[in-house]
Design an enzyme around this catalytic site. Sequence first.
Site, short mmCIF file in Angstrom:
data_model
loop_
_atom_site.label_atom_id
_atom_site.label_comp_id
_atom_site.label_asym_id
_atom_site.label_seq_id
_atom_site.Cartn_x
_atom_site.Cartn_y
_atom_site.Cartn_z
N SER A 261 0.82 -1.22 0.00
CA SER A 261 0.00 0.00 0.00
C SER A 261 0.85 1.27 0.00
O SER A 261 1.94 1.30 0.58
CB SER A 261 -0.89 0.03 1.24
OG SER A 261 -1.67 -1.14 1.29
N GLU B 42 -3.20 -14.52 1.28
CA GLU B 42 -3.46 -13.65 2.43
C GLU B 42 -4.80 -14.01 3.07
O GLU B 42 -5.08 -13.67 4.21
CB GLU B 42 -3.46 -12.19 1.98
CG GLU B 42 -3.39 -11.19 3.12
CD GLU B 42 -3.41 -9.74 2.65
OE1 GLU B 42 -3.48 -8.87 3.50
OE2 GLU B 42 -3.36 -9.49 1.43
C1 FAD Z 1 -4.04 -1.91 10.50
C2 FAD Z 1 -3.67 -1.99 9.04
C3 FAD Z 1 -2.59 -2.74 8.66
C4 FAD Z 1 -2.20 -2.77 7.33
N1 FAD Z 1 -1.05 -3.45 6.99
C5 FAD Z 1 -0.59 -3.37 5.72
C6 FAD Z 1 0.68 -3.92 5.39
O1 FAD Z 1 1.37 -4.52 6.22
N2 FAD Z 1 1.13 -3.77 4.13
C7 FAD Z 1 0.41 -3.13 3.17
O2 FAD Z 1 0.88 -3.04 2.04
N3 FAD Z 1 -0.79 -2.59 3.44
C8 FAD Z 1 -1.30 -2.68 4.71
N4 FAD Z 1 -2.51 -2.11 5.03
C9 FAD Z 1 -3.20 -1.31 4.01
C10 FAD Z 1 -4.50 -1.87 3.54
O3 FAD Z 1 -4.31 -2.90 2.63
C11 FAD Z 1 -5.30 -0.69 2.96
O4 FAD Z 1 -5.61 0.19 4.01
C12 FAD Z 1 -6.56 -1.13 2.26
O5 FAD Z 1 -6.27 -1.82 1.09
C13 FAD Z 1 -7.46 0.07 1.93
O6 FAD Z 1 -6.75 1.03 1.23
P1 FAD Z 1 -6.72 2.56 1.69
O7 FAD Z 1 -6.41 2.61 3.15
O8 FAD Z 1 -5.83 3.31 0.75
O9 FAD Z 1 -8.21 3.08 1.53
P2 FAD Z 1 -8.93 3.48 0.16
O10 FAD Z 1 -8.63 2.46 -0.88
O11 FAD Z 1 -8.63 4.90 -0.13
O12 FAD Z 1 -10.44 3.33 0.59
C14 FAD Z 1 -11.12 4.32 1.39
C15 FAD Z 1 -12.56 3.87 1.54
O13 FAD Z 1 -13.19 3.85 0.24
C16 FAD Z 1 -13.73 2.57 -0.03
N5 FAD Z 1 -13.53 2.22 -1.44
C17 FAD Z 1 -12.38 2.34 -2.16
N6 FAD Z 1 -12.57 1.88 -3.40
C18 FAD Z 1 -13.86 1.45 -3.47
C19 FAD Z 1 -14.67 0.85 -4.49
N7 FAD Z 1 -14.16 0.58 -5.70
N8 FAD Z 1 -15.95 0.52 -4.19
C20 FAD Z 1 -16.48 0.79 -2.97
N9 FAD Z 1 -15.77 1.36 -1.97
C21 FAD Z 1 -14.47 1.68 -2.21
C22 FAD Z 1 -12.93 1.62 0.85
O14 FAD Z 1 -13.64 0.45 1.13
C23 FAD Z 1 -12.70 2.46 2.09
O15 FAD Z 1 -13.83 2.40 2.93
C24 FAD Z 1 -2.95 -2.08 6.35
C25 FAD Z 1 -4.08 -1.35 6.74
C26 FAD Z 1 -4.44 -1.29 8.06
C27 FAD Z 1 -5.64 -0.46 8.46
#
Ligand code: FAD
Length: 400
Positions: free
Chosen positions: A129, A244
């Site tokens: 991410s 995963e």
């Molecule tokens: C505690 C924690 C640990 C993590 N650990 C890791 C890690 O070790 N390595 C790593 O690489 N990543 C990690 N992540 C990242 C995680 O994979 C992302 O947070 C996740 O994929 C969501 O991406 P984002 O946070 O950018 O949110 P966004 O993608 O910006 O989403 C924001 C909101 O919009 C919604 N949304 C986005 N797109 C759509 C769509 N097409 N349709 C409907 N709704 C949508 C989402 O569901 C969410 O509610 C971690 C996250 C957390 C919270």
Amino acid sequence: MEIEYTPEQKVFRDEVRAFLANRLDPELQRKVRFDEPLTKADVQAWQRALFEQGWGAPSWPVEYGGTGWDAIQRHIFEEECARANAPEQLPFGLKMVAPVIQRYANETQQQQHLPGILSGDVWWCQGYSEPGAGSDLAALQTTAVREGDEYIVNGQKTWTTLAQHADWIFCLVRTDSSVRKQAGISFLLIDMNSPGITVKPIIMLDDGHEVNEVWFDNVRVPIANRVGEENAGWTYAKYLLGHERTNIARVARSKAKLAWLKEVAAVQPGNDGGRLLDDVDFAARIARVELELHALEIMNLKLVAAEGRPTSPGPEASMLKIKGSEIQQTLSELLALATGPYGVASLASEDPAYADGVSAAFNPELYSATGRYFNLRKTTIYGGANEIQKGIICKAILNI
Ligand SMILES: Cc1cc2nc3c(=O)[nH]c(=O)nc-3n(C[C@H](O)[C@H](O)[C@H](O)COP(=O)(O)OP(=O)(O)OC[C@H]3O[C@@H](n4cnc5c(N)ncnc54)[C@H](O)[C@@H]3O)c2cc1C
């Protein structure tokens, strides 16, 4: 709910139980039961114990040092570990990068990396991410530009779980910006001690340091550290994300939490002066989550039983993720409600005044309840946000 195991499976279950009884340190068990943060040494010690038993990698093939267990045996193992409050094995090395290394890396890379993952000596983290690339992962912008026999990596990863302990990070990087975004990504294994890497903590709602930003400033990575072909990283990334989802429903862990919730509710007063467990409203909330957990368990077992057959779980895995994460959150909410003010003490201080006049079941361990409630808001976001999982289910139903 118990499955009717065969005699051989019961023997296996007893073997796991005996191992856990012998090898699980009671202090570690206590920390897991009460959701206290584990140290790096705690996690590594448990992985080492499993490794020495030959159980370091329950889901790896035997030729790489795995157990060769079938799906039911793996299920029994997960159940018994949860029941005994054993630490969970870290997924980043074992369940994420290792399957990619086994399938796509060359022999030199396999020999370099797999033994350290199996023994737990080498700690991995996941660099997928970025601030602008979470659900839309293919939008990632961290670049890797070739210079001689090295890549020069620049950019930022975020939410990197436990990167503060990591020896290595597996990263998706952009190696070609001129093509469709999925077609210009490569998969790199990067030594976290490389000059130019900075890890910055992100402090979570419960005050815990679990995730980080990882910055890359002209980090030199040997081209030999790339897994597979250049620009084919998206294929490997998707293969990894499939793994995963192992144990994504977390049924066994939720069952342990449900039992604890009932213990707490049995000693806490309800609104009418009786036990909280007998409070009609609260008991109904416990009953509802228990029924949902039963239903989830049945679905999970159906998938366990189907594993190995030609059809892949597909959207069912998304259903497990959604329901499993919601149940974890509900249980943490009920536990925070049941502990009441005693559950927030750790957020302010460990003020002994909080413990005055509290029933015998209340002890400092319960102070983690509210922190845990905050912490578990993450479950509907990570591992593919629940909205994304709903999209996957819709596509399967509508066949689009
Ligand atoms: C505690 C924690 C640990 C993590 N650990 C890791 C890690 O070790 N390595 C790593 O690489 N990543 C990690 N992540 C990242 C995680 O994979 C992302 O947070 C996740 O994929 C969501 O991406 P984002 O946070 O950018 O949110 P966004 O993608 O910006 O989403 C924001 C909101 O919009 C919604 N949304 C986005 N797109 C759509 C769509 N097409 N349709 C409907 N709704 C949508 C989402 O569901 C969410 O509610 C971690 C996250 C957390 C919270």
